[in-house]
Motif scaffolding. Structure first.
Motif: not given
Length: 251
Positions: A92, A147, A183, A185-186, A189, A193, A206-207, A209-211
């Protein structure tokens, strides 16, 4: 790096979880895309939620092929690039710098729904290093929002890759040689995304602050996963196995 995943939920279950409007599928390929173990290097078709078709899910081949290549030559392309990972993962950190990624980063992001995935842990015995597979899933067993980005080749074949980032503490203990993680995702998001209005900084946020690790569980499983006779693609492959050689706390 993420080279093996598990998908056992049926298409209708995935459709319900993600509030999908329509499932698009080619009758010439499997209509469910269910795998107890999908080895990325076999380049299977997996369900993907694409940015360009929000509200739809479509099958795509795992292993990104650049848009200037021909999809009909995929076997040759993957063979040529196998030492680089055959397009299965993309860092990423390179999203906006790589010529193969930067266009997809803004217009062709995607989500790959999976039940879980496999990562190798390097242990030692009698001074010799060997790999032990670990299985990861969500604690609530809901789909994991992996992601990715995708491309369309010159002959309109859709292929995707899974984005990775620097390992968080849990992944540093398990994936202890590469120190990377996919990555993830929550849930909040999912729609974000796929939003066409995201800026470069939005995408990076977003990346970042992922899960969190706290939502995941992991444990070691049978080394049958690595056998070439297909034993890894069986229902019981995710049964926990204890190894004396593992010297970390993963629970």
């Amino acid at each position: 790096m993420c080279y093996g995943i598990r998908i056992v939920k049926k298409a209708k279950e995935i459709k319900m979880f993600y509030n999908i409007k329509s499932i698009e599928n080619n009758k010439s390929v499997d209509s469910e895309h269910i795998y107890n173990y999908a080895n990325g290097f076999a380049h299977p078709n997996l369900w993907v939620l694409p940015q360009e078709r929000i509200g739809y899910m479509v099958p795509m081949k795992w292993g990104l092929i650049p848009p200037y290549e021909l999809g009909e030559n995929s076997k040759e392309y993957y063979k040529k690039t196998v030492k680089y990972g055959s397009g299965l993962n993309a860092r990423s950190e390179k999203l906006f710098y790589s010529n193969n990624y930067k266009n997809s980063a803004t217009t062709k992001r995607c989500i790959i729904p999976v039940d879980g995935f496999y990562e190798p842990h390097t242990a030692t015995k009698n001074g010799k290093a060997f790999k032990i597979p670990f299985y990861f899933q969500r604690k609530n067993e809901a789909p994991i929002n992996v992601a990715g980005i995708y491309t369309l080749t010159k002959d309109n074949v859709a292929t995707f890759t899974i984005l990775t980032k620097e390992a968080t503490p849990l992944f540093s203990k398990i994936h202890n040689k590469k120190n990377r993680r996919p990555v993830l995702l929550q849930d909040a998001d999912i729609d974000v995304w796929l939003d066409n209005s995201l800026t470069e900084s939005d995408i990076i946020n977003v990346i970042d602050d992922d899960m969190p690790d706290e939502l995941l569980t992991t444990y070691p499983i049978s080394k049958d996963l690595y056998k070439r006779d297909g034993q890894g693609n069986r229902e019981g492959i995710i049964t926990p196995v204890e190894y004396d050689e593992i010297q970390i706390n993963y629970k």
